[in-house]
Design a protein around this motif. Structure first.
Motif, mmCIF file in Angstrom:
data_model
loop_
_atom_site.group_PDB
_atom_site.id
_atom_site.type_symbol
_atom_site.label_atom_id
_atom_site.label_comp_id
_atom_site.label_asym_id
_atom_site.label_seq_id
_atom_site.Cartn_x
_atom_site.Cartn_y
_atom_site.Cartn_z
ATOM 1 N N PHE A 153 0.834 -1.202 0.000
ATOM 2 C CA PHE A 153 0.000 0.000 0.000
ATOM 3 C C PHE A 153 0.868 1.251 0.000
ATOM 4 O O PHE A 153 0.651 2.184 -0.770
ATOM 5 N N ALA A 154 1.873 1.270 0.849
ATOM 6 C CA ALA A 154 2.776 2.421 0.909
ATOM 7 C C ALA A 154 3.523 2.592 -0.414
ATOM 8 O O ALA A 154 3.650 3.716 -0.922
ATOM 9 N N ALA B 44 3.147 5.891 -2.752
ATOM 10 C CA ALA B 44 4.360 6.681 -2.954
ATOM 11 C C ALA B 44 4.763 6.721 -4.419
ATOM 12 O O ALA B 44 5.454 7.648 -4.848
ATOM 13 N N HIS B 45 4.332 5.748 -5.199
ATOM 14 C CA HIS B 45 4.689 5.705 -6.621
ATOM 15 C C HIS B 45 4.187 6.928 -7.375
ATOM 16 O O HIS B 45 4.703 7.270 -8.428
ATOM 17 N N ASP B 46 3.215 7.621 -6.831
ATOM 18 C CA ASP B 46 2.715 8.841 -7.462
ATOM 19 C C ASP B 46 3.704 10.002 -7.335
ATOM 20 O O ASP B 46 3.479 11.065 -7.909
ATOM 21 N N LEU C 30 10.678 9.171 -6.877
ATOM 22 C CA LEU C 30 10.850 7.863 -6.243
ATOM 23 C C LEU C 30 10.477 6.691 -7.146
ATOM 24 O O LEU C 30 10.696 5.542 -6.773
ATOM 25 N N ARG C 31 9.922 6.937 -8.285
ATOM 26 C CA ARG C 31 9.348 5.855 -9.100
ATOM 27 C C ARG C 31 10.327 4.735 -9.427
ATOM 28 O O ARG C 31 9.981 3.567 -9.318
ATOM 29 N N MET D 207 1.621 -3.570 -7.985
ATOM 30 C CA MET D 207 2.312 -3.986 -9.210
ATOM 31 C C MET D 207 1.668 -3.350 -10.448
ATOM 32 O O MET D 207 2.370 -2.991 -11.401
ATOM 33 N N ARG D 208 0.357 -3.157 -10.432
ATOM 34 C CA ARG D 208 -0.296 -2.485 -11.554
ATOM 35 C C ARG D 208 0.238 -1.060 -11.703
ATOM 36 O O ARG D 208 0.468 -0.576 -12.794
ATOM 37 N N ARG D 209 0.462 -0.414 -10.580
ATOM 38 C CA ARG D 209 0.937 0.963 -10.626
ATOM 39 C C ARG D 209 2.396 1.078 -11.045
ATOM 40 O O ARG D 209 2.761 2.030 -11.710
#
Length: 173
Positions: free
Chosen positions: A15-16, A20-22, A26-27, A65-67
């Motif tokens: 979840f974190a 955070a991927h947004d 950090l991506r 994983m989708r993100r």
């Protein structure tokens, strides 16, 4: 972003990572971390709920994983992770959790679990082709989970002080 990451101690690093991927700087690190932690996972059995989950461990991992993965890498991973999806397997992911006492803080988490499952099902369904038969299965599961939890977002403090945020996630997809 830091405010969003406080959920990580609730036993769900996926979840974190997903939230955070947004944050663009950090991506790359988050993608590499998610692939290292979850990239080889397959045949998910989904032993949930554990009793106080408010995030679906299995579906939140898939949503993470989708993100982080491009579609051409996510879809093969997803096929291996939930191979029985078209047949509504594993069963636990398709049955809304039953909340027996909304005044109990731990048991009230199950309304959150239902909302997090609805969020993930809707989001993950959007990653599939419109004619993919699994989409309908996933959207039906999302609606069942929404129906089980959304009426209980307000009314009992143990849930209402936080459930609305999960309701927004579920309805926003």
């Amino acid at each position: 972003m830091i405010a969003q990451l406080w959920f990580a101690p609730h036993f769900n690093t996926a979840f974190a990572l997903a939230l955070a991927h947004d944050h663009p700087p950090l991506r790359g690190l988050l993608r590499a971390t998610a692939e290292r932690w979850y990239g080889a996972d397959s045949g998910c059995q989904a032993p949930e709920p554990s009793g106080d989950d408010f995030l679906s461990p299995a579906l939140t991992e898939a949503e993470c994983m989708r993100r982080v993965l491009p579609p051409e890498r996510f879809l093969p991973w997803f096929d291996c992770f939930l191979p029985g999806l078209a047949a509504s397997r594993p069963d636990a992911l398709f049955r809304p959790a039953v909340v027996t006492d909304r005044s109990d803080g731990k048991i009230a988490h199950l309304d959150g679990l239902n909302l997090s499952r609805a969020w993930c099902w809707r989001s993950l369904a959007g990653a599939l082709a419109p004619d993919d038969a699994r989409r309908a299965v996933m959207l039906r599961a999302a609606e069942a989970h929404l129906g089980a939890a959304l009426p209980h977002v307000a009314g009992e403090y143990m849930g209402e002080h936080w459930l609305a945020s999960f309701g927004v996630l579920a309805l926003d997809e």
